[in-house]
Motif scaffolding. Structure first.
Motif, short mmCIF file in Angstrom:
data_model
loop_
_atom_site.label_atom_id
_atom_site.label_comp_id
_atom_site.label_asym_id
_atom_site.label_seq_id
_atom_site.Cartn_x
_atom_site.Cartn_y
_atom_site.Cartn_z
N GLY A 75 -9.62 -3.86 6.95
CA GLY A 75 -8.27 -3.31 7.05
C GLY A 75 -7.64 -3.04 5.70
O GLY A 75 -6.43 -3.18 5.54
N GLY A 76 -8.46 -2.67 4.73
CA GLY A 76 -7.94 -2.36 3.40
C GLY A 76 -7.59 -3.57 2.57
O GLY A 76 -7.04 -3.45 1.48
N LYS A 77 -7.94 -4.77 3.06
CA LYS A 77 -7.66 -6.01 2.32
C LYS A 77 -8.98 -6.77 2.11
O LYS A 77 -9.92 -6.64 2.90
CB LYS A 77 -6.66 -6.89 3.07
CG LYS A 77 -5.29 -6.26 3.24
CD LYS A 77 -4.36 -7.18 4.01
CE LYS A 77 -2.95 -6.61 4.07
NZ LYS A 77 -2.89 -5.32 4.75
N LEU A 78 -9.02 -7.56 1.06
CA LEU A 78 -10.22 -8.35 0.79
C LEU A 78 -10.43 -9.41 1.86
O LEU A 78 -9.48 -10.08 2.30
CB LEU A 78 -10.10 -9.03 -0.58
CG LEU A 78 -10.34 -8.18 -1.82
CD1 LEU A 78 -10.04 -9.00 -3.06
CD2 LEU A 78 -11.77 -7.64 -1.87
N SER A 97 0.76 3.32 1.97
CA SER A 97 0.14 2.01 1.80
C SER A 97 -0.95 1.79 2.85
O SER A 97 -2.06 1.35 2.54
CB SER A 97 1.20 0.91 1.89
OG SER A 97 2.25 1.14 0.98
N ASN A 98 -0.65 2.08 4.11
CA ASN A 98 -1.63 1.92 5.18
C ASN A 98 -2.78 2.92 5.02
O ASN A 98 -3.95 2.58 5.18
CB ASN A 98 -0.94 2.11 6.53
CG ASN A 98 -1.92 2.05 7.69
OD1 ASN A 98 -2.41 0.98 8.04
ND2 ASN A 98 -2.21 3.20 8.29
N GLY A 142 -0.44 1.15 11.99
CA GLY A 142 -0.01 1.23 10.59
C GLY A 142 0.57 2.58 10.25
O GLY A 142 1.56 2.67 9.52
N LYS A 143 -0.02 3.63 10.80
CA LYS A 143 0.48 4.99 10.56
C LYS A 143 1.89 5.13 11.11
O LYS A 143 2.76 5.73 10.47
CB LYS A 143 -0.46 5.99 11.24
CG LYS A 143 -0.24 7.43 10.84
CD LYS A 143 -1.14 7.80 9.69
CE LYS A 143 -1.10 9.28 9.42
NZ LYS A 143 -1.87 9.64 8.22
N PHE A 144 2.13 4.59 12.29
CA PHE A 144 3.46 4.67 12.90
C PHE A 144 4.48 3.92 12.06
O PHE A 144 5.60 4.40 11.83
CB PHE A 144 3.41 4.11 14.32
CG PHE A 144 4.73 4.17 15.03
CD1 PHE A 144 5.28 5.39 15.41
CD2 PHE A 144 5.44 3.01 15.29
CE1 PHE A 144 6.50 5.46 16.06
CE2 PHE A 144 6.66 3.05 15.94
CZ PHE A 144 7.19 4.27 16.34
N GLN A 188 2.84 -1.39 -2.16
CA GLN A 188 3.53 -0.24 -1.61
C GLN A 188 3.21 1.00 -2.45
O GLN A 188 3.40 1.00 -3.66
CB GLN A 188 5.04 -0.47 -1.57
CG GLN A 188 5.48 -1.41 -0.45
CD GLN A 188 6.98 -1.57 -0.42
OE1 GLN A 188 7.58 -2.03 -1.39
NE2 GLN A 188 7.59 -1.19 0.68
N LEU A 189 2.73 2.04 -1.78
CA LEU A 189 2.36 3.28 -2.44
C LEU A 189 3.03 4.46 -1.74
O LEU A 189 2.99 4.56 -0.52
CB LEU A 189 0.85 3.49 -2.40
CG LEU A 189 -0.03 2.44 -3.08
CD1 LEU A 189 -1.49 2.67 -2.73
CD2 LEU A 189 0.16 2.50 -4.59
N ALA A 190 3.62 5.34 -2.53
CA ALA A 190 4.12 6.61 -2.02
C ALA A 190 3.21 7.70 -2.55
O ALA A 190 2.76 7.63 -3.69
CB ALA A 190 5.56 6.85 -2.48
N GLY A 191 2.94 8.70 -1.73
CA GLY A 191 2.04 9.74 -2.21
C GLY A 191 1.83 10.85 -1.22
O GLY A 191 2.35 10.83 -0.10
N LEU A 192 1.04 11.81 -1.63
CA LEU A 192 0.73 12.99 -0.82
C LEU A 192 -0.73 13.37 -1.04
O LEU A 192 -1.33 13.01 -2.05
CB LEU A 192 1.62 14.17 -1.22
CG LEU A 192 3.14 13.99 -1.06
CD1 LEU A 192 3.87 15.16 -1.71
CD2 LEU A 192 3.52 13.86 0.40
#
Length: 419
Positions: free
Chosen positions: A344-347, A399-400, A27-29, A271-275
């Protein structure tokens, strides 16, 4: 939760580590690849060398005025305007929800004020952090006095920045309305002398990037002595943030900008963008972090378009259900023994939604205390480096990463199980 259950959770976690690590790495890749793809269409905001030089010259004049004092020969109608702006600021400074909405209104009325959209989105994150303290997991990880301390820390930062910045935004709008500069009134609003030359130049030249960076610098300096280095907050809150930041992610900011795609490029769903900021207590790090957030927001067309649409369409309540209704619910579920809901971050299938209350159901409004007096600004030369460039982050698709944060938080809550 009994000790045996905690051991079972840890054993299961250890057994699942190889598969989880592989999924996380993949997911990171993908996120890194998607960030690179979005960067190919980037149009980063630019800091003009000439505009920066002119601003620094204006700041030198402001320094000299500080040494001799600033005259305040205001007309009756100007005093009336100041009282009106102060009243409007007080009215909207009730809580995180009212502040966040006020920023949004300013931006969509005056879109050249880029900082207003940035502040709106960052303020949403502040509200989500506040309600997390009463949500699904943190009541099991932190005792009530700790959660109250964190809330008051977040609330004070949020309220002080709004109380300082919002009057400036209103004064700009009044200046545009009247067709003349009203920024000689800034001292009547308690605004730093640093901002006078900034706003005067913006009114002449309309350089949104320069104004945004200046506001980031000003607001971080404004809270530095009043909150971040304030002994009243420093011992307990900072130790908590340092100890738990990897779990709570209070040092991260995310901007919802889409609901995902079906082509596998960025994964499915939100989808999330962030730092993530590493050294919150370092003011230079906070300023550079704000600059990178601004560059990402206004430099990546997909992020800007998606975040603008989200801000326009979704009213802020403080609940994470505002941007992830497939994960979170606003209503408190029946009290049941804590169970594992995520994979995996999902319900998981048939798992109930995670609890994320609205702010009004989580915290009462806090009486607003006036900010400590004083002007932080003394020398423009010490700030010159902040106006050199606007670095674009190379990796911002979260997101991941966000899914992994949720998994870690759930595991910590199930393992500790403190109420």
């Amino acid at each position: 939760m009994r000790r045996g259950s905690r051991v079972v959770n840890w054993l299961r976690y250890l057994l699942e580590l190889p598969a989880a690590a592989a999924a996380y790495t993949a997911g990171k890749f993908k996120a890194f690849q998607y960030s690179r793809e979005l960067l190919q269409h980037a149009a980063p905001p630019v800091l003009s060398v000439g505009a920066g030089y002119r601003l620094l010259e204006g700041l030198k004049q402001a320094e000299r005025k500080n040494r001799i004092g600033t005259p305040r020969d205001w007309q009756p109608e100007e005093r009336e305007l100041l009282n009106h702006i102060i009243g409007e600021t007080r009215r909207h400074n009730r809580n995180n929800v009212t502040r966040t909405e006020a920023y949004r209104t300013v931006y969509f009325h005056s879109p050249e004020l880029h900082w207003s959209l940035l502040a709106h989105l960052v303020s949403r994150n502040g509200g989500w952090n506040m309600t997390d303290l009463k949500g699904e997991w943190l009541p099991r990880l932190l005792k009530e006095p700790q959660r109250k301390e964190l809330f008051h820390f977040l609330e004070r930062c949020n309220a002080l920045i709004f109380g300082d910045a919002y009057p400036q935004l209103l004064l700009y709008q009044w200046s545009r309305r009247e067709g003349r500069s009203l920024f000689h009134l800034l001292p009547g609003l308690g605004v730093s002398s640093f901002m006078g030359p900034v706003w005067s130049q913006f009114l002449r030249e309309g350089d949104s990037a320069l104004l945004s960076v200046a506001l980031i610098i000003n607001e971080q300096h404004f809270i530095e002595g009043r909150v971040v280095q304030n002994p009243a907050y420093k011992p307990a809150v900072h130790s908590l943030i340092t100890e738990l930041q990897s779990i709570l992610q209070l040092n991260g900011v995310v901007f919802p900008y889409g609901v995902g795609t079906s082509d596998g490029k960025s994964g499915s769903g939100l989808q999330l963008a962030g730092l993530i900021i590493e050294k919150f207590r370092d003011i230079s790090e906070r300023i550079e972090f704000g600059k990178r957030l601004y560059a990402m927001l206004f430099g990546i067309p997909a992020v800007l378009h998606g975040a603008r649409c989200f801000a326009a369409a979704v009213r802020h309540t403080g609940s994470r259900a505002d941007y992830a209704p497939s994960l979170f619910q606003k209503n408190m579920p029946p009290r049941i023994p804590p169970v594992e809901k995520l994979a995996g971050g999902k319900l998981k299938k048939d798992a109930p939604l995670l609890y994320s209350p609205e702010l009004r159901d989580a915290w009462d409004d806090v009486e607003l205390k006036p900010p400590e007096p004083g002007d932080w600004f003394h020398s423009g030369e010490t700030l010159a480096a902040y106006f050199d460039s606007l670095p674009m982050p190379s990796h911002f698709e979260m997101s991941n990463e966000y899914g992994m944060i949720l998994d870690k938080l759930e595991l910590a809550a199930l393992t500790k199980g403190s109420v």
